[in-house]
Every structure is written in C-alpha cells, then in structure tokens.
Design an enzyme around this catalytic site. Structure first.
Site, PDB file in Angstrom:
ATOM      1  N   HIS A  11      29.877  42.007  47.010  1.00 62.55           N
ATOM      2  CA  HIS A  11      31.083  41.246  47.259  1.00 62.55           C
ATOM      3  C   HIS A  11      32.013  41.412  45.899  1.00 62.55           C
ATOM      4  O   HIS A  11      31.493  41.149  44.982  1.00 62.55           O
ATOM      5  CB  HIS A  11      30.905  40.130  47.667  1.00 62.55           C
ATOM      6  CG  HIS A  11      29.832  39.266  46.943  1.00 62.55           C
ATOM      7  ND1 HIS A  11      28.419  39.134  46.713  1.00 62.55           N
ATOM      8  CD2 HIS A  11      30.183  38.306  45.825  1.00 62.55           C
ATOM      9  CE1 HIS A  11      28.047  38.440  46.019  1.00 62.55           C
ATOM     10  NE2 HIS A  11      29.151  37.751  45.255  1.00 62.55           N
ATOM     11  N   VAL A  64      24.135  35.893  45.760  1.00 61.52           N
ATOM     12  CA  VAL A  64      24.257  36.550  47.097  1.00 61.52           C
ATOM     13  C   VAL A  64      24.208  38.078  47.015  1.00 61.52           C
ATOM     14  O   VAL A  64      25.166  38.622  46.390  1.00 61.52           O
ATOM     15  CB  VAL A  64      25.562  36.182  47.914  1.00 61.52           C
ATOM     16  CG1 VAL A  64      25.345  36.829  49.474  1.00 61.52           C
ATOM     17  CG2 VAL A  64      25.293  34.866  48.049  1.00 61.52           C
ATOM     18  N   ASP A  98      35.661  31.636  49.714  1.00 63.12           N
ATOM     19  CA  ASP A  98      34.475  31.442  49.159  1.00 63.12           C
ATOM     20  C   ASP A  98      34.438  29.865  49.451  1.00 63.12           C
ATOM     21  O   ASP A  98      35.206  29.051  49.504  1.00 63.12           O
ATOM     22  CB  ASP A  98      34.493  31.568  47.543  1.00 63.12           C
ATOM     23  CG  ASP A  98      33.216  31.538  47.051  1.00 63.12           C
ATOM     24  OD1 ASP A  98      32.738  32.493  46.349  1.00 63.12           O
ATOM     25  OD2 ASP A  98      32.712  30.166  47.081  1.00 63.12           O
TER      26      ASP A  98
END
Ligand code: AMP
Length: 114
Positions: free
Chosen positions: A100, A96, A30
């Site tokens: 994920h 996003v 990240d």
C-alpha cells in the site's frame, strides 16, 4: 481462505471509505489518519510488499503512482502538497502485508523525516 484485510476491502467484504477504484487499484481512507488527509492506495491483486514486486508488476506500480494526482486533486491537496510513503518489513513498521502507498497531506503531518 484469504484473511488479508486489504483484499477484503478490495472485494467489498470489509467496509472502508473508498475514494477511488478502477480495475487495478483501490484507494480508501486510513482508519487511523496521521494527518487531515490520509489515503491508502492498494493493488487489487494481492502483493505482500515491495519485496514481492517483480518486473511483471512494473505497469501496476506505475499505475499506483499515476492515480495519485487525480486523488490528490479530488482531496484538494494537489497544490498544497502531500507525502507518499511505502513501508516494507519490520524495521519500517509495516503492519499490513498487502502492498500500500500512503498519501499523507494537509497540515500537522507527523513523520520522523520532518
Ligand atoms: P503500514 O504500517 O504501512 O503497514 O500501515 C498500515 C496502515 O493501514 C495503517 O496506517 C493503519 O491505520 C491502516 N489500516 C489498518 N486496517 C485498516 C482498515 N481496515 N481500513 C483502513 N485502514 C486500515
């Protein structure tokens, strides 16, 4: 044209520090880590969020969890521990919209659940 940044990381069009990759998933660091270890595991195929997951995706979702242990071992956090988080939608602050799984480990974890 696909504007999804995680699709671009999967395809190699955008740089990321990739720590694991296979035919189904890609894992990378990240860019704004909230702990010493902060990795995102994403399916290589675009799925916006868990709201798009169907029974057809069961194997893929299982695989996303199956790769966690080898990644955690590689990062040296398998024994000390880590947290797995998937944010879905605005109330969870999903930023996003490519599914994920956050792997967050090491000391000084910051999370509302303590
Ligand atoms: P979420 O709130 O679950 O949607 O989290 C999105 C995560 O993606 C955040 O922790 C961001 O720091 C991370 N992120 C955004 N852009 C990138 C990038 N280009 N490379 C790596 N991580 C990213």
């Amino acid at each position: 044209m696909n504007e999804c940044i995680f699709c671009k990381i999967v395809s190699g069009e955008m740089d990321a520090t990739i720590v694991y990759k296979d035919e189904q998933v890609t894992a990378f660091r990240d860019i704004h880590p909230v702990a010493p270890t902060h990795i995102l595991v994403v399916p290589n195929r675009h799925l916006a969020s868990t709201n798009e997951v169907t029974e057809q995706d069961e194997q893929l979702l299982g695989h996303m969890l199956a790769v966690v242990k080898p990644i955690a071992e590689q990062e040296g956090i398998a024994e000390s521990g880590y947290r797995l988080i998937i944010n879905t939608g605005p109330d969870a602050n999903q930023v996003v919209y490519h599914l994920h799984l956050h792997i967050i480990g090491g000391q000084h974890m910051r999370h509302p659940m303590g």
